[in-house]
Design a protein around this motif. Structure first.
Motif, mmCIF file in Angstrom:
data_model
loop_
_atom_site.group_PDB
_atom_site.id
_atom_site.type_symbol
_atom_site.label_atom_id
_atom_site.label_comp_id
_atom_site.label_asym_id
_atom_site.label_seq_id
_atom_site.Cartn_x
_atom_site.Cartn_y
_atom_site.Cartn_z
ATOM 1 N N ALA A 12 0.840 -1.204 0.000
ATOM 2 C CA ALA A 12 0.000 0.000 0.000
ATOM 3 C C ALA A 12 0.867 1.243 0.000
ATOM 4 N N PRO A 13 1.334 1.699 -1.177
ATOM 5 C CA PRO A 13 2.093 2.945 -1.219
ATOM 6 C C PRO A 13 1.176 4.150 -0.963
ATOM 7 N N GLY A 14 1.731 5.140 -0.267
ATOM 8 C CA GLY A 14 0.957 6.345 0.027
ATOM 9 C C GLY A 14 0.014 6.207 1.204
ATOM 10 N N LEU A 15 -0.015 5.062 1.886
ATOM 11 C CA LEU A 15 -0.925 4.837 3.003
ATOM 12 C C LEU A 15 -0.318 5.405 4.290
ATOM 13 N N MET A 16 -1.108 6.185 5.015
ATOM 14 C CA MET A 16 -0.664 6.743 6.285
ATOM 15 C C MET A 16 -0.821 5.696 7.394
ATOM 16 N N ARG A 17 -0.199 6.000 8.545
ATOM 17 C CA ARG A 17 -0.226 5.032 9.655
ATOM 18 C C ARG A 17 -1.646 4.810 10.153
ATOM 19 N N GLU A 18 -2.439 5.914 10.294
ATOM 20 C CA GLU A 18 -3.808 5.760 10.766
ATOM 21 C C GLU A 18 -4.630 4.929 9.784
ATOM 22 N N GLU A 19 -4.413 5.130 8.488
ATOM 23 C CA GLU A 19 -5.139 4.354 7.493
ATOM 24 C C GLU A 19 -4.726 2.888 7.520
ATOM 25 N N ALA A 20 -3.430 2.636 7.733
ATOM 26 C CA ALA A 20 -2.959 1.247 7.796
ATOM 27 C C ALA A 20 -3.558 0.523 9.003
ATOM 28 N N LEU A 21 -3.589 1.198 10.158
ATOM 29 C CA LEU A 21 -4.172 0.575 11.345
ATOM 30 C C LEU A 21 -5.671 0.339 11.158
ATOM 31 N N GLN A 22 -6.338 1.308 10.524
ATOM 32 C CA GLN A 22 -7.763 1.136 10.275
ATOM 33 C C GLN A 22 -8.014 -0.032 9.321
ATOM 34 N N LEU A 23 -7.150 -0.174 8.306
ATOM 35 C CA LEU A 23 -7.273 -1.294 7.378
ATOM 36 C C LEU A 23 -7.116 -2.617 8.102
ATOM 37 N N ALA A 24 -6.148 -2.705 9.026
ATOM 38 C CA ALA A 24 -5.941 -3.944 9.775
ATOM 39 C C ALA A 24 -7.145 -4.259 10.658
ATOM 40 N N GLN A 25 -7.704 -3.224 11.323
ATOM 41 C CA GLN A 25 -8.879 -3.447 12.166
ATOM 42 C C GLN A 25 -10.079 -3.904 11.347
ATOM 43 N N ASN A 26 -10.269 -3.285 10.180
ATOM 44 C CA ASN A 26 -11.385 -3.698 9.325
ATOM 45 C C ASN A 26 -11.225 -5.147 8.861
ATOM 46 N N LEU A 27 -10.005 -5.502 8.491
ATOM 47 C CA LEU A 27 -9.773 -6.883 8.069
ATOM 48 C C LEU A 27 -10.003 -7.862 9.215
ATOM 49 N N GLU A 28 -9.605 -7.461 10.427
ATOM 50 C CA GLU A 28 -9.808 -8.344 11.582
ATOM 51 C C GLU A 28 -11.284 -8.596 11.822
ATOM 52 N N SER A 29 -12.081 -7.530 11.796
ATOM 53 C CA SER A 29 -13.517 -7.699 12.012
ATOM 54 C C SER A 29 -14.171 -8.448 10.856
ATOM 55 N N THR A 30 -13.684 -8.224 9.643
ATOM 56 C CA THR A 30 -14.257 -8.914 8.492
ATOM 57 C C THR A 30 -13.994 -10.404 8.555
ATOM 58 N N LEU A 31 -12.772 -10.781 8.933
ATOM 59 C CA LEU A 31 -12.455 -12.202 9.050
ATOM 60 C C LEU A 31 -13.237 -12.853 10.189
ATOM 61 N N GLN A 32 -13.476 -12.108 11.261
ATOM 62 C CA GLN A 32 -14.287 -12.640 12.350
ATOM 63 C C GLN A 32 -15.738 -12.829 11.910
ATOM 64 N N SER A 33 -16.248 -11.871 11.111
ATOM 65 C CA SER A 33 -17.607 -12.020 10.594
ATOM 66 C C SER A 33 -17.688 -13.177 9.603
ATOM 67 N N LEU A 34 -16.609 -13.388 8.876
ATOM 68 C CA LEU A 34 -16.580 -14.530 7.962
ATOM 69 C C LEU A 34 -16.649 -15.834 8.737
ATOM 70 N N GLN A 35 -15.960 -15.883 9.856
ATOM 71 C CA GLN A 35 -16.021 -17.069 10.704
ATOM 72 C C GLN A 35 -17.399 -17.217 11.319
ATOM 73 N N ALA A 36 -18.027 -16.061 11.636
ATOM 74 C CA ALA A 36 -19.334 -16.122 12.278
ATOM 75 C C ALA A 36 -20.427 -16.553 11.324
ATOM 76 N N THR A 37 -20.246 -16.291 10.020
ATOM 77 C CA THR A 37 -21.271 -16.672 9.069
ATOM 78 C C THR A 37 -21.384 -18.166 8.915
ATOM 79 N N GLY A 38 -20.391 -18.893 9.375
ATOM 80 C CA GLY A 38 -20.456 -20.357 9.300
ATOM 81 C C GLY A 38 -20.203 -20.866 7.911
ATOM 82 N N ALA A 39 -19.294 -20.208 7.160
ATOM 83 C CA ALA A 39 -18.970 -20.686 5.827
ATOM 84 C C ALA A 39 -18.400 -22.078 5.895
ATOM 85 N N SER A 40 -17.791 -22.423 6.984
ATOM 86 C CA SER A 40 -17.299 -23.768 7.221
ATOM 87 C C SER A 40 -17.421 -24.063 8.697
#
Length: 456
Positions: free
Chosen positions: A326-354
């Motif tokens: 991610a070129p041009g990404l600021m630290r706050e944006e990078a941390l926000q991206l990581a938090q969003n991915l964490e919650s998204t992966l948790q929601s993916l687990q919660a949906t019971g895809a497997s």
């Protein structure tokens, strides 16, 4: 010389040859006729003059008057009255009539000679004199000259009309050739043009059909080559399972954007690893594990959509590991991206895809202009290792001040092993395995290998 000019000159030459041949044929056919007319004209004038002079042969003044009147009334070269008794000329008139605009070169070219006639003058029952009349061919030459001018004018008119009509016809007939030239130039520019309206001329029609067929074949060939090249490019830089870019593309972009001296953008590198991918394959099966990896890739793309520069830099580098440059990404944006991915992966687990959805861990590492790609990978790898070791969060972001340990970094281990293989720094210890019945018989050897580090 162009084909158009050649055909135009050929038409003009044909007209000139046709006119010359027609003129010579008409001249030769009319030459005898004009000679007969001149001879008849001279003979008629001599007979008429002899009849007029018969009662006045003894009157010299009347003879001269009659001769002058006849001479002045037509084209005569000479009129002479000769006494038969003394063979002396009684009266003679001669001259050259007006050429009526006929040029001398034309007179010499025609070569029409004068023709003459004579008649006897009687005095009673006695022949007293003879009248000799020579007709000048000037009036015949004048007629031939006028006919020649008329034929020449008709020739020029026909030539002009033929040239105009021929030019229009040739331009229309040769128009497909000009279009074929455009087709060849278009092929050089990778453009493929076809002539829909085929010419009516059979020869040009076959040529145009052959050219159109060649253009269609070349178009199909170039299209096939382009599709094949695109397929090879896709296979070279795209992951077959997730549709993301592969490791080769990731390393190329990493070297281009991190170590490029012309690129001054800073940013972040995110590494994502699915936990226990081998165990998932055993528990869930290959198909469901592949579906999970595809779902993770789609979530990465969806979360990176707000950052346009990172959309084409989401890659799957190996197995269950993903990377986002991610070129041009600021630290706050990078941390926000990581938090969003964490919650998204948790929601993916919660949906019971497997039944058992693995947890993915992430490591973030910043990069600046001029950083070494291997050092950046080592820092991101260390962040990923720390994220896997802690339990409260699934991601860790490290700064440049944190140094990665070589022993804990498999990228550093890869470098160390590569150098050891190149420099032959392995020590091999062989232990023979012998048969129990015959200790002298060596079945095979067991080999123990040791790697010498910098400390020996």
């Amino acid at each position: 010389m162009s084909l158009f000019k050649q055909l135009l000159i050929a038409i003009c030459l044909f007209l000139v040859v046709a006119f010359s041949g027609s003129f010579m044929v008409s001249l030769e056919s009319s030459r005898t006729q004009y000679v007969n007319q001149l001879r008849s004209h001279a003979q008629d004038a001599a007979t008429a003059l002899a009849l007029s002079l018969t009662p006045n042969i003894d009157d010299p003044a009347m003879v001269e008057l009659l001769v002058s009147s006849i001479f002045d009334s037509g084209y005569y070269a000479s009129i002479r009255v000769v006494d038969l008794a003394t063979d002396k000329t009684i009266v003679e008139r001669s001259g050259i009539p007006d050429n009526n605009g006929v040029p001398d070169w034309f007179v010499k070219l025609i070569g029409l000679e004068p023709a003459g006639g004579d008649a006897l003058i009687s005095r009673g029952w006695e022949q007293a004199a003879r009248v000799e009349v020579v007709s000048h061919p000037m009036f015949a030459l004048a007629k031939i000259w006028q006919s020649t001018l008329g034929s020449l004018g008709w020739l020029l008119l026909c030539g002009a009309v033929s040239a105009v009509l021929g030019a229009l016809l040739l331009r229309r007939q040769l128009k497909p050739l000009d279009y074929m030239v455009k087709q060849s130039h278009a092929i050089a520019r990778r453009e493929f043009l076809s002539l829909p309206d085929l010419p009516r001329t059979p020869e040009l029609r076959r040529v145009v059909q052959a050219m159109n067929q060649m253009v269609e074949k070349l178009k199909a060939l170039f299209q096939e080559q382009a599709e094949r090249s695109e397929k090879l490019r896709t296979e070279s830089y795209q992951d077959n399972l997730t549709g993301l870019a592969n490791r080769r593309y990731f390393e190329m972009q990493l070297n281009a954007r991190v170590s490029n001296p012309e690129d001054t953008n800073s940013g972040y590198l995110l590494l994502l690893r699915v936990k226990d991918l081998a165990g998932l394959n055993q528990r869930l099966g290959g198909q469901r594990t592949d579906q999970l990896l595809q779902a993770v890739g789609q979530q990465l793309l969806r979360q990176c959509e707000p950052y346009p520069e990172t959309h084409n830099l989401v890659t799957r580098i190996r197995g269950g590991e993903f990377a986002v440059l991610a070129p041009g990404l600021m630290r706050e944006e990078a941390l926000q991206l990581a938090q969003n991915l964490e919650s998204t992966l948790q929601s993916l687990q919660a949906t019971g895809a497997s039944d058992v959805t693995p947890v993915a861990y992430m490591g973030l590492a910043p990069f600046n202009h001029g950083d070494a790609p291997q050092a950046l990978l080592a820092l991101a790898d260390q962040a990923l290792a720390q994220a896997e070791g802690q339990g409260d969060s699934s991601w860790v972001c490290l700064d440049h001040s944190v140094a990665a340990s070589v022993g804990d970094d498999h990228h550093a281990w890869h470098t160390l092993l590569d150098q050891a293989l190149t420099q032959q720094r392995f020590e091999l210890y062989f232990q023979p395995v012998v048969a129990s019945q015959d200790p002298q018989l060596v079945l095979h050897y067991k080999v123990l290998s040791r790697l010498q580090d910098e400390d020996g």
